[in-house]
Design a protein around this motif. Structure first.
Motif, PDB file in Angstrom:
ATOM      1  N   PRO A  49      20.224   0.523  35.409  1.00  0.00           N
ATOM      2  CA  PRO A  49      21.074  -0.653  35.173  1.00  0.00           C
ATOM      3  C   PRO A  49      20.542  -1.558  34.062  1.00  0.00           C
ATOM      4  CG  PRO A  49      20.760  -0.287  37.521  1.00  0.00           C
ATOM      5  CD  PRO A  49      19.809   0.630  36.829  1.00  0.00           C
ATOM      6  N   ALA A  50      19.225  -1.680  33.971  1.00  0.00           N
ATOM      7  CA  ALA A  50      18.631  -2.504  32.915  1.00  0.00           C
ATOM      8  C   ALA A  50      18.870  -1.869  31.549  1.00  0.00           C
ATOM      9  CB  ALA A  50      17.139  -2.686  33.170  1.00  0.00           C
ATOM     10  N   ALA A  51      18.771  -0.531  31.479  1.00  0.00           N
ATOM     11  CA  ALA A  51      19.025   0.171  30.220  1.00  0.00           C
ATOM     12  C   ALA A  51      20.479   0.011  29.795  1.00  0.00           C
ATOM     13  CB  ALA A  51      18.664   1.642  30.363  1.00  0.00           C
ATOM     14  N   VAL A  52      21.388   0.097  30.763  1.00  0.00           N
ATOM     15  CA  VAL A  52      22.819  -0.096  30.472  1.00  0.00           C
ATOM     16  C   VAL A  52      23.048  -1.493  29.883  1.00  0.00           C
ATOM     17  CG1 VAL A  52      25.094  -0.365  31.518  1.00  0.00           C
ATOM     18  CG2 VAL A  52      23.629   1.546  32.204  1.00  0.00           C
ATOM     19  N   ALA A  53      22.359  -2.494  30.443  1.00  0.00           N
ATOM     20  CA  ALA A  53      22.561  -3.879  30.018  1.00  0.00           C
ATOM     21  C   ALA A  53      22.111  -4.126  28.582  1.00  0.00           C
ATOM     22  CB  ALA A  53      21.843  -4.824  30.971  1.00  0.00           C
ATOM     23  N   ILE A  54      21.026  -3.459  28.155  1.00  0.00           N
ATOM     24  CA  ILE A  54      20.496  -3.724  26.811  1.00  0.00           C
ATOM     25  C   ILE A  54      21.057  -2.778  25.754  1.00  0.00           C
ATOM     26  CG2 ILE A  54      18.361  -4.693  27.723  1.00  0.00           C
ATOM     27  CD1 ILE A  54      16.964  -2.064  26.862  1.00  0.00           C
ATOM     28  N   ALA A  55      21.729  -1.708  26.168  1.00  0.00           N
ATOM     29  CA  ALA A  55      22.221  -0.723  25.195  1.00  0.00           C
ATOM     30  C   ALA A  55      23.091  -1.348  24.103  1.00  0.00           C
ATOM     31  CB  ALA A  55      22.963   0.400  25.907  1.00  0.00           C
ATOM     32  N   PRO A  56      24.063  -2.221  24.433  1.00  0.00           N
ATOM     33  CA  PRO A  56      24.882  -2.813  23.360  1.00  0.00           C
ATOM     34  C   PRO A  56      24.065  -3.606  22.347  1.00  0.00           C
ATOM     35  CG  PRO A  56      25.931  -3.124  25.498  1.00  0.00           C
ATOM     36  CD  PRO A  56      24.544  -2.629  25.774  1.00  0.00           C
ATOM     37  N   SER A  57      23.019  -4.288  22.814  1.00  0.00           N
ATOM     38  CA  SER A  57      22.177  -5.060  21.895  1.00  0.00           C
ATOM     39  C   SER A  57      21.406  -4.143  20.955  1.00  0.00           C
ATOM     40  CB  SER A  57      21.197  -5.947  22.679  1.00  0.00           C
ATOM     41  OG  SER A  57      21.888  -6.916  23.442  1.00  0.00           O
ATOM     42  N   ILE A  58      20.930  -2.993  21.481  1.00  0.00           N
ATOM     43  CA  ILE A  58      20.226  -2.037  20.622  1.00  0.00           C
ATOM     44  C   ILE A  58      21.191  -1.412  19.625  1.00  0.00           C
ATOM     45  CG2 ILE A  58      18.864   0.087  20.572  1.00  0.00           C
ATOM     46  CD1 ILE A  58      17.811  -0.594  23.323  1.00  0.00           C
ATOM     47  N   VAL A  59      22.406  -1.097  20.074  1.00  0.00           N
ATOM     48  CA  VAL A  59      23.422  -0.548  19.170  1.00  0.00           C
ATOM     49  C   VAL A  59      23.666  -1.515  18.014  1.00  0.00           C
ATOM     50  CG1 VAL A  59      25.860   0.058  18.939  1.00  0.00           C
ATOM     51  CG2 VAL A  59      24.551   0.872  20.912  1.00  0.00           C
ATOM     52  N   ALA A  60      23.827  -2.802  18.333  1.00  0.00           N
ATOM     53  CA  ALA A  60      24.084  -3.804  17.296  1.00  0.00           C
ATOM     54  C   ALA A  60      22.898  -3.942  16.347  1.00  0.00           C
ATOM     55  CB  ALA A  60      24.411  -5.151  17.943  1.00  0.00           C
ATOM     56  N   LEU A  61      21.682  -3.924  16.903  1.00  0.00           N
ATOM     57  CA  LEU A  61      20.491  -4.048  16.069  1.00  0.00           C
ATOM     58  C   LEU A  61      20.335  -2.822  15.174  1.00  0.00           C
ATOM     59  CD1 LEU A  61      17.911  -5.469  15.206  1.00  0.00           C
ATOM     60  CD2 LEU A  61      16.771  -4.477  17.221  1.00  0.00           C
ATOM     61  N   LYS A  62      20.575  -1.641  15.735  1.00  0.00           N
ATOM     62  CA  LYS A  62      20.473  -0.432  14.920  1.00  0.00           C
ATOM     63  C   LYS A  62      21.484  -0.464  13.782  1.00  0.00           C
ATOM     64  CE  LYS A  62      20.949   4.559  14.789  1.00  0.00           C
ATOM     65  NZ  LYS A  62      21.511   5.773  15.392  1.00  0.00           N
ATOM     66  N   ARG A  63      22.689  -0.938  14.054  1.00  0.00           N
ATOM     67  CA  ARG A  63      23.714  -1.017  13.014  1.00  0.00           C
ATOM     68  C   ARG A  63      23.249  -1.925  11.877  1.00  0.00           C
ATOM     69  NH1 ARG A  63      27.573  -2.858  15.984  1.00  0.00           N
ATOM     70  NH2 ARG A  63      28.251  -0.797  16.669  1.00  0.00           N
ATOM     71  N   ARG A  64      22.670  -3.077  12.233  1.00  0.00           N
ATOM     72  CA  ARG A  64      22.147  -3.989  11.219  1.00  0.00           C
ATOM     73  C   ARG A  64      21.025  -3.335  10.429  1.00  0.00           C
ATOM     74  NH1 ARG A  64      19.484  -8.757  13.320  1.00  0.00           N
ATOM     75  NH2 ARG A  64      19.409  -9.352  11.123  1.00  0.00           N
ATOM     76  N   CYS A  65      20.126  -2.644  11.146  1.00  0.00           N
ATOM     77  CA  CYS A  65      18.982  -2.008  10.489  1.00  0.00           C
ATOM     78  C   CYS A  65      19.431  -0.942   9.503  1.00  0.00           C
ATOM     79  CB  CYS A  65      18.044  -1.396  11.536  1.00  0.00           C
ATOM     80  SG  CYS A  65      17.043  -2.602  12.451  1.00  0.00           S
ATOM     81  N   LYS A  66      20.341  -0.083   9.945  1.00  0.00           N
ATOM     82  CA  LYS A  66      20.783   1.007   9.075  1.00  0.00           C
ATOM     83  C   LYS A  66      21.496   0.462   7.829  1.00  0.00           C
ATOM     84  CE  LYS A  66      20.367   4.816   9.788  1.00  0.00           C
ATOM     85  NZ  LYS A  66      21.048   5.821  10.636  1.00  0.00           N
ATOM     86  N   ALA A  67      22.221  -0.636   7.978  1.00  0.00           N
ATOM     87  CA  ALA A  67      22.909  -1.233   6.840  1.00  0.00           C
ATOM     88  C   ALA A  67      21.929  -1.800   5.822  1.00  0.00           C
ATOM     89  CB  ALA A  67      23.853  -2.338   7.315  1.00  0.00           C
ATOM     90  N   ARG A  68      20.716  -2.122   6.276  1.00  0.00           N
ATOM     91  CA  ARG A  68      19.696  -2.684   5.391  1.00  0.00           C
ATOM     92  C   ARG A  68      18.650  -1.658   4.952  1.00  0.00           C
ATOM     93  NH1 ARG A  68      19.493  -8.341   5.765  1.00  0.00           N
ATOM     94  NH2 ARG A  68      21.572  -9.095   6.322  1.00  0.00           N
ATOM     95  N   GLY A  69      18.853  -0.395   5.270  1.00  0.00           N
ATOM     96  CA  GLY A  69      17.896   0.621   4.850  1.00  0.00           C
ATOM     97  C   GLY A  69      16.657   0.702   5.717  1.00  0.00           C
ATOM     98  N   VAL A  70      16.759   0.190   6.948  1.00  0.00           N
ATOM     99  CA  VAL A  70      15.650   0.268   7.909  1.00  0.00           C
ATOM    100  C   VAL A  70      15.862   1.505   8.774  1.00  0.00           C
ATOM    101  CG1 VAL A  70      14.559  -0.857   9.903  1.00  0.00           C
ATOM    102  CG2 VAL A  70      15.278  -2.229   7.920  1.00  0.00           C
ATOM    103  N   PRO A  71      14.976   2.494   8.727  1.00  0.00           N
ATOM    104  CA  PRO A  71      15.185   3.743   9.465  1.00  0.00           C
ATOM    105  C   PRO A  71      15.022   3.574  10.967  1.00  0.00           C
ATOM    106  CG  PRO A  71      13.019   3.741   8.449  1.00  0.00           C
ATOM    107  CD  PRO A  71      13.725   2.519   7.941  1.00  0.00           C
ATOM    108  N   ALA A  72      15.759   4.390  11.718  1.00  0.00           N
ATOM    109  CA  ALA A  72      15.664   4.410  13.180  1.00  0.00           C
ATOM    110  C   ALA A  72      14.898   5.650  13.610  1.00  0.00           C
ATOM    111  CB  ALA A  72      17.056   4.409  13.805  1.00  0.00           C
ATOM    112  N   ILE A  73      13.951   5.447  14.523  1.00  0.00           N
ATOM    113  CA  ILE A  73      13.144   6.542  15.060  1.00  0.00           C
ATOM    114  C   ILE A  73      13.300   6.554  16.575  1.00  0.00           C
ATOM    115  CG2 ILE A  73      10.844   7.557  15.239  1.00  0.00           C
ATOM    116  CD1 ILE A  73      10.047   5.885  12.770  1.00  0.00           C
ATOM    117  N   TYR A  74      13.856   7.634  17.096  1.00  0.00           N
ATOM    118  CA  TYR A  74      14.005   7.780  18.543  1.00  0.00           C
ATOM    119  C   TYR A  74      12.720   8.365  19.115  1.00  0.00           C
ATOM    120  CZ  TYR A  74      19.029   6.971  18.135  1.00  0.00           C
ATOM    121  OH  TYR A  74      20.267   6.404  17.899  1.00  0.00           O
ATOM    122  N   VAL A  75      12.241   7.756  20.195  1.00  0.00           N
ATOM    123  CA  VAL A  75      11.017   8.208  20.854  1.00  0.00           C
ATOM    124  C   VAL A  75      11.353   8.558  22.292  1.00  0.00           C
ATOM    125  CG1 VAL A  75       8.662   7.622  21.509  1.00  0.00           C
ATOM    126  CG2 VAL A  75       9.624   6.701  19.377  1.00  0.00           C
TER     127      VAL A  75
END
Length: 212
Positions: A49-75
């Motif tokens: 449930p905690a992961a579900v709650a934060i997923a939209p915030s991570i999606v939004a942050l990743k979108r901002r990062c990718k638009a600025r040339g900041v790479p995403a690394i999944y661990v």
């Protein structure tokens, strides 16, 4: 703060082009920890449930990062088998259905994202993460995911010991309970000096100008 070590180069080493498309803009990289999962481990029902709650915030942050040339690394965990494959983990998560599959669908990796499989809590232990960050020329890490007081914290504190600047966004990390998460955030700020700025307020580098 110590400068992070760089991978050695030489005729026997793979070229940078073989490991990364281009250097991280602003020397910044985004880590997404253990959000891609089939949620079949002990106590997963308490963390999901905690992961579900934060997923939209991570999606939004990743979108901002990718638009600025900041790479995403999944661990992700290698599930203790040393035969794991990240694409297989994505497939297993989607097949599991329910909220876990919804998280994976929303955070589906792009073709130019990177991934690291880890055998321990820290993403730096027995993985190529430090080499990858060296190739990307990243010195600042934005660490997101679950669980904030376990794998996320281990990775963040290890990153500090390796000489990286670390941001741990409070709305993009979570653990089993809000109380435990609040305690972790306080410890990060007061003991380890790790910023816990919320995702929308994190300073990102200006977008690269397009070549003509």
């Amino acid at each position: 703060m110590a400068t992070p070590r760089r991978p050695r180069t030489g005729s026997s080493s793979p070229s940078n082009d073989a490991l990364a498309v281009e250097a991280a803009n602003g020397e910044t990289a985004l880590l997404i920890i253990d959000m891609i999962s089939s949620w079949d481990f002990p106590d997963a029902e308490k963390l999901l449930p905690a992961a579900v709650a934060i997923a939209p915030s991570i999606v939004a942050l990743k979108r901002r990062c990718k638009a600025r040339g900041v790479p995403a690394i999944y661990v992700n965990d290698n599930r203790g088998r040393w035969r794991s494959d990240f694409n297989a983990l994505v497939g297993l998560s989607m097949q599991s259905g329910g909220p876990g599959a919804d998280i994976t669908a929303s955070l589906a990796p792009d073709h130019d994202d990177y991934f690291v499989l880890k055998p321990q809590q820290s993403a730096f232990v027995a993985t190529p993460l430090e080499q990858l960050l060296g190739v990307l020329k990243a010195r600042r890490l934005i660490v997101t995911g679950v669980a904030s007081d376990q794998c996320v914290m281990s990775t963040a504190t290890d990153a500090r010991m390796h000489g990286f600047e670390v941001v741990l966004p409070r709305d993009c990390t979570a653990t089993q309970t809000a109380r435990r998460h609040a305690m972790l955030l306080e410890q990060c700020e007061t003991v380890f000096g790790i910023a816990t700025t919320s995702g929308p307020r994190i300073r990102l580098p200006a977008a690269r100008s397009r070549k003509r």
